[in-house]
Design a protein around this motif. Structure first.
Motif, PDB file in Angstrom:
ATOM      1  N   LYS A 198       0.851  -1.194   0.000  1.00 41.09           N
ATOM      2  CA  LYS A 198       0.000   0.000   0.000  1.00 41.09           C
ATOM      3  C   LYS A 198       0.890   1.249   0.000  1.00 41.09           C
ATOM      4  O   LYS A 198       2.026   1.215   0.446  1.00 41.09           O
ATOM      5  N   ILE A 199       0.331   2.336  -0.527  1.00 41.99           N
ATOM      6  CA  ILE A 199       1.024   3.617  -0.542  1.00 41.99           C
ATOM      7  C   ILE A 199       0.044   4.681  -0.052  1.00 41.99           C
ATOM      8  O   ILE A 199      -1.155   4.598  -0.323  1.00 41.99           O
ATOM      9  N   GLU A 200       0.556   5.651   0.683  1.00 43.02           N
ATOM     10  CA  GLU A 200      -0.275   6.725   1.200  1.00 43.02           C
ATOM     11  C   GLU A 200      -0.357   7.838   0.156  1.00 43.02           C
ATOM     12  O   GLU A 200       0.663   8.283  -0.355  1.00 43.02           O
ATOM     13  N   VAL A 201      -1.575   8.269  -0.146  1.00 37.27           N
ATOM     14  CA  VAL A 201      -1.779   9.329  -1.132  1.00 37.27           C
ATOM     15  C   VAL A 201      -2.519  10.493  -0.492  1.00 37.27           C
ATOM     16  O   VAL A 201      -3.259  10.330   0.469  1.00 37.27           O
ATOM     17  N   GLU A 202      -2.287  11.664  -1.066  1.00 35.56           N
ATOM     18  CA  GLU A 202      -2.944  12.885  -0.617  1.00 35.56           C
ATOM     19  C   GLU A 202      -4.022  13.268  -1.625  1.00 35.56           C
ATOM     20  O   GLU A 202      -4.075  12.725  -2.723  1.00 35.56           O
ATOM     21  N   ASN A 203      -4.830  14.243  -1.239  1.00 40.86           N
ATOM     22  CA  ASN A 203      -5.861  14.762  -2.134  1.00 40.86           C
ATOM     23  C   ASN A 203      -5.842  16.276  -2.005  1.00 40.86           C
ATOM     24  O   ASN A 203      -6.059  16.809  -0.921  1.00 40.86           O
ATOM     25  N   ILE A 204      -5.558  16.975  -3.099  1.00 40.75           N
ATOM     26  CA  ILE A 204      -5.462  18.436  -3.063  1.00 40.75           C
ATOM     27  C   ILE A 204      -6.753  19.078  -2.577  1.00 40.75           C
ATOM     28  O   ILE A 204      -6.745  20.165  -2.015  1.00 40.75           O
ATOM     29  N   ASN A 205      -7.882  18.401  -2.762  1.00 43.23           N
ATOM     30  CA  ASN A 205      -9.177  18.952  -2.358  1.00 43.23           C
ATOM     31  C   ASN A 205      -9.455  18.814  -0.870  1.00 43.23           C
ATOM     32  O   ASN A 205     -10.345  19.482  -0.351  1.00 43.23           O
ATOM     33  N   THR A 206      -8.721  17.937  -0.182  1.00 37.08           N
ATOM     34  CA  THR A 206      -8.894  17.756   1.265  1.00 37.08           C
ATOM     35  C   THR A 206      -7.517  17.725   1.925  1.00 37.08           C
ATOM     36  O   THR A 206      -7.015  16.654   2.285  1.00 37.08           O
ATOM     37  N   PRO A 207      -6.886  18.894   2.068  1.00 35.83           N
ATOM     38  CA  PRO A 207      -5.532  18.962   2.649  1.00 35.83           C
ATOM     39  C   PRO A 207      -5.459  18.299   4.025  1.00 35.83           C
ATOM     40  O   PRO A 207      -6.379  18.400   4.824  1.00 35.83           O
ATOM     41  N   GLY A 208      -4.363  17.608   4.253  1.00 35.14           N
ATOM     42  CA  GLY A 208      -4.139  16.944   5.531  1.00 35.14           C
ATOM     43  C   GLY A 208      -4.725  15.549   5.628  1.00 35.14           C
ATOM     44  O   GLY A 208      -4.395  14.796   6.527  1.00 35.14           O
ATOM     45  N   ARG A 209      -5.587  15.186   4.717  1.00 32.35           N
ATOM     46  CA  ARG A 209      -6.200  13.856   4.725  1.00 32.35           C
ATOM     47  C   ARG A 209      -5.437  12.954   3.761  1.00 32.35           C
ATOM     48  O   ARG A 209      -5.124  13.356   2.647  1.00 32.35           O
ATOM     49  N   ASP A 228      -3.507   0.683  -3.288  1.00 33.46           N
ATOM     50  CA  ASP A 228      -2.628  -0.348  -3.838  1.00 33.46           C
ATOM     51  C   ASP A 228      -1.400   0.290  -4.510  1.00 33.46           C
ATOM     52  O   ASP A 228      -1.538   1.093  -5.436  1.00 33.46           O
ATOM     53  N   ARG A 229      -0.224  -0.073  -4.031  1.00 33.61           N
ATOM     54  CA  ARG A 229       1.023   0.513  -4.522  1.00 33.61           C
ATOM     55  C   ARG A 229       1.275   0.203  -6.001  1.00 33.61           C
ATOM     56  O   ARG A 229       1.654   1.085  -6.772  1.00 33.61           O
ATOM     57  N   ALA A 230       1.089  -1.031  -6.408  1.00 38.21           N
ATOM     58  CA  ALA A 230       1.395  -1.424  -7.785  1.00 38.21           C
ATOM     59  C   ALA A 230       0.538  -0.649  -8.790  1.00 38.21           C
ATOM     60  O   ALA A 230       1.053  -0.146  -9.799  1.00 38.21           O
ATOM     61  N   LYS A 231      -0.755  -0.540  -8.522  1.00 33.21           N
ATOM     62  CA  LYS A 231      -1.640   0.187  -9.434  1.00 33.21           C
ATOM     63  C   LYS A 231      -1.322   1.678  -9.420  1.00 33.21           C
ATOM     64  O   LYS A 231      -1.315   2.335 -10.460  1.00 33.21           O
ATOM     65  N   TYR A 232      -1.049   2.224  -8.236  1.00 36.53           N
ATOM     66  CA  TYR A 232      -0.692   3.638  -8.132  1.00 36.53           C
ATOM     67  C   TYR A 232       0.570   3.929  -8.942  1.00 36.53           C
ATOM     68  O   TYR A 232       0.601   4.858  -9.748  1.00 36.53           O
ATOM     69  N   GLU A 233       1.611   3.137  -8.730  1.00 33.00           N
ATOM     70  CA  GLU A 233       2.884   3.365  -9.420  1.00 33.00           C
ATOM     71  C   GLU A 233       2.745   3.205 -10.935  1.00 33.00           C
ATOM     72  O   GLU A 233       3.333   3.970 -11.702  1.00 33.00           O
ATOM     73  N   ALA A 234       1.968   2.225 -11.358  1.00 32.30           N
ATOM     74  CA  ALA A 234       1.756   2.015 -12.800  1.00 32.30           C
ATOM     75  C   ALA A 234       1.051   3.223 -13.419  1.00 32.30           C
ATOM     76  O   ALA A 234       1.451   3.707 -14.480  1.00 32.30           O
ATOM     77  N   ALA A 240      -1.458  17.561  -5.169  1.00 32.65           N
ATOM     78  CA  ALA A 240      -1.175  17.869  -3.762  1.00 32.65           C
ATOM     79  C   ALA A 240       0.325  17.936  -3.501  1.00 32.65           C
ATOM     80  O   ALA A 240       0.780  18.719  -2.666  1.00 32.65           O
ATOM     81  N   LYS A 241       1.095  17.139  -4.222  1.00 34.38           N
ATOM     82  CA  LYS A 241       2.549  17.114  -4.046  1.00 34.38           C
ATOM     83  C   LYS A 241       3.254  18.177  -4.899  1.00 34.38           C
ATOM     84  O   LYS A 241       4.468  18.296  -4.872  1.00 34.38           O
TER      85      LYS A 241
END
Length: 96
Positions: A4-15, A20-26, A79-80
């Motif tokens: 798993k990988i932690e992701v941010e959301n520009i629409n909800t800062p701080g959350r 799934d890491r593999a799908k995210y990275e792909a 967000a990044k």
């Protein structure tokens, strides 16, 4: 390596969310390979279609769920500070 990988959301800062890491990275690799590096960028629909050609079939059989993953990665990269959203209609995105 954690699946798993932690992701941010520009629409909800701080959350954050864990996905799934593999799908995210792909999807991240596919998006960064296709998004322009300057304005005017691409619409979300154009980005999704362009990224599909770079996605592994083992993770995205026939492009399945690619729309959800494209949005997830787009919001995280915004967000990044790696992707910029232009205030156009429709919205357009490009890499920093």
């Amino acid at each position: 390596m954690d699946d798993k990988i932690e992701v941010e959301n520009i629409n909800t800062p701080g959350r954050t969310s864990r996905v799934d890491r593999a799908k995210y990275e792909a999807m991240k690799t596919a998006m960064l390979a296709t998004l322009p590096k300057a304005s005017p960028g691409m619409t979300a629909k154009e980005s999704k279609e362009a990224a599909k050609a770079h996605l592994p079939d083992a993770l995205f059989a026939g492009g399945a769920t690619s729309g959800w993953w494209q949005k997830c990665v787009q919001l995280d990269l915004e967000a990044k500070g790696l992707v910029v959203r232009e205030a156009t209609k429709p919205l357009r995105f490009y890499q920093v």
